[in-house]
Motif scaffolding. Structure first.
Motif, short mmCIF file in Angstrom:
data_model
loop_
_atom_site.label_atom_id
_atom_site.label_comp_id
_atom_site.label_asym_id
_atom_site.label_seq_id
_atom_site.Cartn_x
_atom_site.Cartn_y
_atom_site.Cartn_z
N GLY A 1 0.81 -1.22 0.00
CA GLY A 1 0.00 0.00 0.00
C GLY A 1 0.83 1.26 0.00
N GLY B 1 1.44 0.57 -5.18
CA GLY B 1 0.26 -0.26 -4.99
C GLY B 1 -1.02 0.55 -4.97
N SER C 1 1.35 -1.53 6.22
CA SER C 1 2.13 -0.32 5.91
C SER C 1 3.26 -0.06 6.90
CB SER C 1 1.20 0.89 5.87
OG SER C 1 0.73 1.14 7.16
N THR C 2 3.72 -1.09 7.54
CA THR C 2 4.72 -0.89 8.58
C THR C 2 6.03 -0.33 8.03
OG1 THR C 2 3.78 -2.86 9.50
CG2 THR C 2 5.71 -2.00 10.62
N ASP D 1 8.75 3.24 2.62
CA ASP D 1 9.72 4.33 2.57
C ASP D 1 9.05 5.68 2.80
OD1 ASP D 1 11.92 2.80 2.29
OD2 ASP D 1 12.18 3.13 0.14
N ALA E 1 -2.12 -6.96 7.08
CA ALA E 1 -1.79 -8.34 6.75
C ALA E 1 -0.52 -8.38 5.92
CB ALA E 1 -2.94 -9.00 5.99
N VAL F 1 2.10 -10.11 3.73
CA VAL F 1 2.10 -11.30 2.87
C VAL F 1 3.37 -12.10 3.13
CG1 VAL F 1 2.32 -12.08 0.47
CG2 VAL F 1 0.57 -10.41 1.09
N ALA G 1 4.01 -4.95 -5.00
CA ALA G 1 4.48 -3.56 -4.93
C ALA G 1 4.95 -3.27 -3.51
CB ALA G 1 3.36 -2.60 -5.34
N THR H 1 8.07 -3.02 -0.38
CA THR H 1 9.33 -2.30 -0.14
C THR H 1 10.53 -3.09 -0.68
OG1 THR H 1 8.22 -1.63 1.89
CG2 THR H 1 10.52 -0.99 1.65
N PRO H 2 11.39 -2.42 -1.45
CA PRO H 2 12.49 -3.14 -2.12
C PRO H 2 13.75 -3.22 -1.28
CG PRO H 2 12.38 -0.90 -2.88
CD PRO H 2 11.31 -1.02 -1.84
N ILE I 1 9.29 -12.62 0.94
CA ILE I 1 8.07 -13.31 0.53
C ILE I 1 8.46 -14.64 -0.14
CG2 ILE I 1 5.98 -13.23 -0.88
CD1 ILE I 1 5.97 -10.19 -0.57
N GLY J 1 6.57 -0.31 -8.82
CA GLY J 1 7.29 0.52 -7.87
C GLY J 1 8.79 0.33 -7.95
N SER K 1 14.10 5.28 -6.78
CA SER K 1 13.17 5.58 -5.70
C SER K 1 12.77 7.05 -5.71
CB SER K 1 13.79 5.21 -4.34
OG SER K 1 12.85 5.49 -3.34
N MET K 2 11.76 7.36 -6.51
CA MET K 2 11.12 8.68 -6.54
C MET K 2 9.62 8.44 -6.57
SD MET K 2 13.61 10.96 -6.54
CE MET K 2 12.76 12.49 -6.91
C1 LIG Z 1 13.89 9.48 3.62
C2 LIG Z 1 13.21 9.43 2.26
C3 LIG Z 1 12.90 10.62 1.62
C4 LIG Z 1 12.30 10.61 0.35
N1 LIG Z 1 12.04 11.81 -0.26
C5 LIG Z 1 11.50 11.80 -1.51
C6 LIG Z 1 11.28 13.01 -2.19
O1 LIG Z 1 11.57 14.11 -1.66
N2 LIG Z 1 10.73 12.97 -3.43
C7 LIG Z 1 10.41 11.79 -4.04
O2 LIG Z 1 9.90 11.81 -5.16
N3 LIG Z 1 10.62 10.61 -3.41
C8 LIG Z 1 11.16 10.58 -2.17
N4 LIG Z 1 11.39 9.40 -1.53
C9 LIG Z 1 11.12 8.14 -2.26
C10 LIG Z 1 9.69 7.59 -2.12
O3 LIG Z 1 9.28 7.57 -0.77
C11 LIG Z 1 9.70 6.17 -2.70
O4 LIG Z 1 10.15 6.21 -4.04
C12 LIG Z 1 8.33 5.50 -2.65
O5 LIG Z 1 7.89 5.38 -1.32
C13 LIG Z 1 8.39 4.13 -3.30
O6 LIG Z 1 7.09 3.62 -3.38
P1 LIG Z 1 6.79 2.05 -3.47
O7 LIG Z 1 5.32 1.90 -3.57
O8 LIG Z 1 7.63 1.46 -4.55
O9 LIG Z 1 7.35 1.42 -2.10
P2 LIG Z 1 6.95 1.74 -0.59
O10 LIG Z 1 6.59 3.16 -0.39
O11 LIG Z 1 8.08 1.20 0.25
O12 LIG Z 1 5.65 0.91 -0.33
C14 LIG Z 1 5.67 -0.50 -0.22
C15 LIG Z 1 4.51 -0.97 0.64
O13 LIG Z 1 4.55 -2.41 0.76
C16 LIG Z 1 4.29 -2.78 2.10
N5 LIG Z 1 4.88 -4.11 2.36
C17 LIG Z 1 6.18 -4.42 2.53
N6 LIG Z 1 6.31 -5.74 2.70
C18 LIG Z 1 5.05 -6.27 2.64
C19 LIG Z 1 4.53 -7.59 2.73
N7 LIG Z 1 5.32 -8.66 2.91
N8 LIG Z 1 3.19 -7.76 2.62
C20 LIG Z 1 2.36 -6.69 2.40
N9 LIG Z 1 2.80 -5.42 2.30
C21 LIG Z 1 4.14 -5.23 2.41
C22 LIG Z 1 4.93 -1.69 2.92
O14 LIG Z 1 4.44 -1.67 4.22
C23 LIG Z 1 4.56 -0.46 2.09
O15 LIG Z 1 3.27 0.01 2.43
C24 LIG Z 1 11.99 9.37 -0.26
C25 LIG Z 1 12.26 8.17 0.40
C26 LIG Z 1 12.89 8.19 1.65
C27 LIG Z 1 13.21 6.88 2.33
#
Ligand SMILES: Cc1cc2nc3c(=O)[nH]c(=O)nc-3n(C[C@H](O)[C@H](O)[C@H](O)COP(=O)(O)OP(=O)(O)OC[C@H]3O[C@@H](n4cnc5c(N)ncnc54)[C@H](O)[C@@H]3O)c2cc1C
Length: 209
Positions: A11, A15, A42-43, A46, A88, A90, A117, A119-120, A126, A163, A170-171
């Motif tokens: 989420g 996602g 959502s624990t 990033d 939950a 996964v 989708a 956290t990488p 998983i 993602g 990571s943006m």
């Molecule tokens: C300190 C920091 C500052 C940032 N600043 C910027 C910025 O200024 N500008 C910008 O554009 N980007 C910024 N980013 C980057 C941005 O936050 C990430 O690119 C974005 O969060 C990536 O999204 P995602 O959906 O790929 O992953 P995530 O945001 O990590 O989401 C993944 C989701 O999967 C869930 N999850 C993980 N494992 C499981 C599992 N086994 N089962 C179910 N759910 C699970 C997690 O809880 C999370 O909700 C920053 C990141 C950080 C860390």
């Protein structure tokens, strides 16, 4: 009861954007009969550490956790047909295209297709996907990101990745955009290969579009 056509795992921006796009396509005949869910554990997102001054459409100084909270509200209020599965994690994915079994902390779910989708990070664990894990190709190695091996977001038949986990930098907008890209790939698949978008249109433009 726990049978789905599509389950999105994660989420974060990827996602949630995938889910919003699919939710907004509800009036399409090939979507109306589809049961879609999203795991909103959502624990570890990033987003919990991020502050946004550079994302289009997001007010300067917006905090990452607020975007996630508003995103879940946006999804559940506008598209209640997408079933949220809260808290939950996964744990395991088994099966093949059309017949996947997902084991989570909240029990077992069955689904035809999956979007991963999550956290990488190196603590990715998983079961069933570990053979696809490789070092991230577009992030500094020192940060120890991983990605799932994929071709244009497809990891294996029926398994999509979105993602940063898909190999994107990571943006926020890139992650969210890849979630939308996967959603439109799935819409296209459900529409028998006819390329499909999900657009809403201003009332004044409706007859011209
Ligand atoms: C300190 C920091 C500052 C940032 N600043 C910027 C910025 O200024 N500008 C910008 O554009 N980007 C910024 N980013 C980057 C941005 O936050 C990430 O690119 C974005 O969060 C990536 O999204 P995602 O959906 O790929 O992953 P995530 O945001 O990590 O989401 C993944 C989701 O999967 C869930 N999850 C993980 N494992 C499981 C599992 N086994 N089962 C179910 N759910 C699970 C997690 O809880 C999370 O909700 C920053 C990141 C950080 C860390």
């Amino acid at each position: 009861m726990n049978n789905f056509d599509l389950l999105i795992v994660g989420g974060g921006p990827a996602g949630l954007s995938c889910a919003l796009t699919l939710g907004s396509a509800e009036s399409m005949s090939f979507v109306a009969n589809k049961k879609i869910g999203i795991f909103l554990h959502s624990t570890h997102s990033d987003m919990h550490k991020a502050l946004f001054n550079n994302a289009l459409g997001i007010n300067t100084g917006t905090k990452g956790p607020d975007i996630l909270e508003n995103g879940i509200k946006h999804l559940t209020e506008n598209y209640p047909q997408i079933q949220p599965i809260f808290d939950a994690k996964v744990l395991k994915i088994e099966g093949t295209d059309g017949q996947f079994v997902i084991t989570s902390e909240q029990g077992i779910f069955y689904t035809a297709k999956i979007v991963v989708a999550v956290t990488p990070r190196v603590n990715f664990d998983i079961q069933g996907l570990m053979d696809y894990v490789e070092p991230h190709s577009k992030m500094p190695p020192v940060k120890k990101f991983i990605q799932l091996r994929n071709e244009d977001h497809v990891v294996a038949p029926g398994i999509y990745v979105a993602g940063v986990l898909a190999g994107h930098r990571s943006m926020f907008a890139i992650a969210a955009g890849s979630g939308q890209a996967v959603a439109t790939d799935i819409l296209t698949e459900w529409n028998n290969g006819i390329h499909t978008l999900a657009h809403d249109v201003l009332p004044s433009e409706k007859n011209k579009y």
